[in-house]
Design a protein around this motif. Structure first.
Motif, PDB file in Angstrom:
ATOM      1  N   LYS A  22     -44.487  69.521  49.434  1.00 25.42           N
ATOM      2  CA  LYS A  22     -45.041  70.906  49.310  1.00 25.42           C
ATOM      3  C   LYS A  22     -46.012  71.074  49.134  1.00 25.42           C
ATOM      4  N   THR A  23     -45.688  72.289  50.100  1.00 26.94           N
ATOM      5  CA  THR A  23     -47.527  73.017  49.598  1.00 26.94           C
ATOM      6  C   THR A  23     -47.358  74.455  48.410  1.00 26.94           C
ATOM      7  N   LEU A  24     -48.521  73.412  47.312  1.00 28.27           N
ATOM      8  CA  LEU A  24     -48.794  74.231  46.651  1.00 28.27           C
ATOM      9  C   LEU A  24     -48.852  76.082  46.189  1.00 28.27           C
ATOM     10  N   ASP A  25     -49.335  77.200  45.507  1.00 28.69           N
ATOM     11  CA  ASP A  25     -50.241  77.879  45.229  1.00 28.69           C
ATOM     12  C   ASP A  25     -51.191  78.087  44.904  1.00 28.69           C
ATOM     13  N   SER A  26     -51.795  78.897  45.582  1.00 27.26           N
ATOM     14  CA  SER A  26     -53.702  78.865  45.291  1.00 27.26           C
ATOM     15  C   SER A  26     -53.927  79.734  45.442  1.00 27.26           C
ATOM     16  N   GLU A  27     -55.323  80.063  44.912  1.00 26.27           N
ATOM     17  CA  GLU A  27     -56.186  81.082  45.071  1.00 26.27           C
ATOM     18  C   GLU A  27     -56.743  81.028  46.809  1.00 26.27           C
ATOM     19  N   PRO A  28     -56.041  82.129  47.311  1.00 28.91           N
ATOM     20  CA  PRO A  28     -57.562  81.795  47.929  1.00 28.91           C
ATOM     21  C   PRO A  28     -59.040  81.269  48.137  1.00 28.91           C
ATOM     22  N   ASN A  29     -59.121  81.236  49.465  1.00 34.85           N
ATOM     23  CA  ASN A  29     -61.084  80.704  49.215  1.00 34.85           C
ATOM     24  C   ASN A  29     -61.118  79.511  48.371  1.00 34.85           C
ATOM     25  N   THR A  30     -60.224  79.030  48.131  1.00 34.95           N
ATOM     26  CA  THR A  30     -59.990  77.348  46.927  1.00 34.95           C
ATOM     27  C   THR A  30     -60.071  76.565  47.254  1.00 34.95           C
ATOM     28  N   ASN A  31     -60.861  75.018  47.053  1.00 36.82           N
ATOM     29  CA  ASN A  31     -61.374  74.440  46.785  1.00 36.82           C
ATOM     30  C   ASN A  31     -59.873  72.941  46.419  1.00 36.82           C
ATOM     31  N   THR A  32     -58.734  72.666  47.955  1.00 35.24           N
ATOM     32  CA  THR A  32     -57.928  71.982  46.621  1.00 35.24           C
ATOM     33  C   THR A  32     -57.549  70.502  47.780  1.00 35.24           C
ATOM     34  N   GLY A  33     -56.762  69.730  47.359  1.00 37.99           N
ATOM     35  CA  GLY A  33     -57.141  68.743  47.909  1.00 37.99           C
ATOM     36  C   GLY A  33     -55.310  68.218  48.410  1.00 37.99           C
ATOM     37  N   THR A  34     -54.648  66.519  48.376  1.00 38.46           N
ATOM     38  CA  THR A  34     -53.593  66.329  48.367  1.00 38.46           C
ATOM     39  C   THR A  34     -53.574  65.236  47.697  1.00 38.46           C
ATOM     40  N   VAL A  35     -52.273  65.306  46.987  1.00 34.37           N
ATOM     41  CA  VAL A  35     -51.930  64.536  45.905  1.00 34.37           C
ATOM     42  C   VAL A  35     -50.492  63.954  46.530  1.00 34.37           C
ATOM     43  N   GLU A  36     -50.194  62.624  46.952  1.00 36.42           N
ATOM     44  CA  GLU A  36     -49.632  61.451  47.564  1.00 36.42           C
ATOM     45  C   GLU A  36     -48.838  60.893  46.019  1.00 36.42           C
ATOM     46  N   ILE A  37     -47.400  61.040  46.330  1.00 35.83           N
ATOM     47  CA  ILE A  37     -47.380  59.769  45.015  1.00 35.83           C
ATOM     48  C   ILE A  37     -46.133  58.921  45.812  1.00 35.83           C
ATOM     49  N   LYS A  38     -46.194  57.445  45.653  1.00 34.67           N
ATOM     50  CA  LYS A  38     -44.719  56.770  47.044  1.00 34.67           C
ATOM     51  C   LYS A  38     -44.479  55.723  45.906  1.00 34.67           C
ATOM     52  N   LEU A  39     -43.328  55.972  45.384  1.00 34.38           N
ATOM     53  CA  LEU A  39     -42.128  55.579  44.162  1.00 34.38           C
ATOM     54  C   LEU A  39     -41.621  54.073  45.400  1.00 34.38           C
ATOM     55  N   SER A  40     -41.988  53.049  44.431  1.00 31.54           N
ATOM     56  CA  SER A  40     -40.968  51.265  44.747  1.00 31.54           C
ATOM     57  C   SER A  40     -39.649  51.398  45.190  1.00 31.54           C
ATOM     58  N   ARG A  41     -38.804  51.976  45.512  1.00 33.15           N
ATOM     59  CA  ARG A  41     -37.898  52.817  45.507  1.00 33.15           C
ATOM     60  C   ARG A  41     -37.618  54.459  45.496  1.00 33.15           C
ATOM     61  N   PRO A  42     -36.871  55.245  46.270  1.00 32.83           N
ATOM     62  CA  PRO A  42     -35.974  56.300  45.973  1.00 32.83           C
ATOM     63  C   PRO A  42     -35.213  56.639  44.948  1.00 32.83           C
ATOM     64  N   LEU A  43     -35.783  57.898  43.911  1.00 26.87           N
ATOM     65  CA  LEU A  43     -35.122  57.996  42.505  1.00 26.87           C
ATOM     66  C   LEU A  43     -34.809  59.055  42.981  1.00 26.87           C
ATOM     67  N   SER A  44     -33.905  60.168  41.980  1.00 25.64           N
ATOM     68  CA  SER A  44     -33.765  61.765  41.470  1.00 25.64           C
ATOM     69  C   SER A  44     -34.878  62.238  40.583  1.00 25.64           C
ATOM     70  N   ALA A  45     -36.050  62.577  40.810  1.00 21.36           N
ATOM     71  CA  ALA A  45     -37.050  62.367  40.643  1.00 21.36           C
ATOM     72  C   ALA A  45     -37.449  63.976  40.153  1.00 21.36           C
ATOM     73  N   THR A  46     -38.140  64.179  38.466  1.00 22.02           N
ATOM     74  CA  THR A  46     -38.866  65.671  37.948  1.00 22.02           C
ATOM     75  C   THR A  46     -39.863  65.517  37.699  1.00 22.02           C
TER      76      THR A  46
END
Length: 131
Positions: A22-46
């Motif tokens: 998912k690409t999050l909404d952010s202010e134009p011309n703002t420096n951003t980064g990426t967060v990756e979360i790896k779960l050891s097993r699939p699950l339904s998450a919020t």
């Protein structure tokens, strides 16, 4: 008679999860980064990032959020795998400009009810079909 094998293969393939991105909404011309979360097993998450809901009820084991504002963020994950204990964890990540921050999280194990559903019931169906 071989169609039961096709049913069995489809049964296990339906349990596979796909990466969620998912690409999050952010202010134009703002420096951003990426967060990756790896779960050891699939699950339904919020998932929330800094108390903002960013994912709800998706079943996956790999989650990627692009366009995350720089700085430290508290990430909360609440989820379950069905017939397992629930995962409820909060951690802090530091997002740097143009970089990917990766966090690996252990998912809860199944309980006996899940093993019953994934093994005994399909074997019972196969035995009924074969007779």
């Amino acid at each position: 008679m071989r169609w039961w094998l096709v049913i069995l293969v489809l049964y296990f393939l339906l349990g596979c999860s796909k990466p969620y991105e998912k690409t999050l909404d952010s202010e134009p011309n703002t420096n951003t980064g990426t967060v990756e979360i790896k779960l050891s097993r699939p699950l339904s998450a919020t998932i929330t990032i800094s108390e903002k809901l960013v994912m709800e009820g998706e079943r996956t084991s790999e989650i990627i959020f692009n366009n995350v504002p720089l700085g430290e963020h508290n990430i909360t994950i609440v989820g379950s795998r069905g017939y397992s204990n629930t995962l409820d964890t909060t951690f802090t990540v530091k997002v740097r400009p143009g970089k990917k921050t990766t966090k690996v999280i252990g998912s809860p194990d199944f309980n006996a009810g899940r093993y019953f559903l994934t093994f005994v019931i399909p074997v019972g169906i196969i035995l009924l079909v074969m007779n």
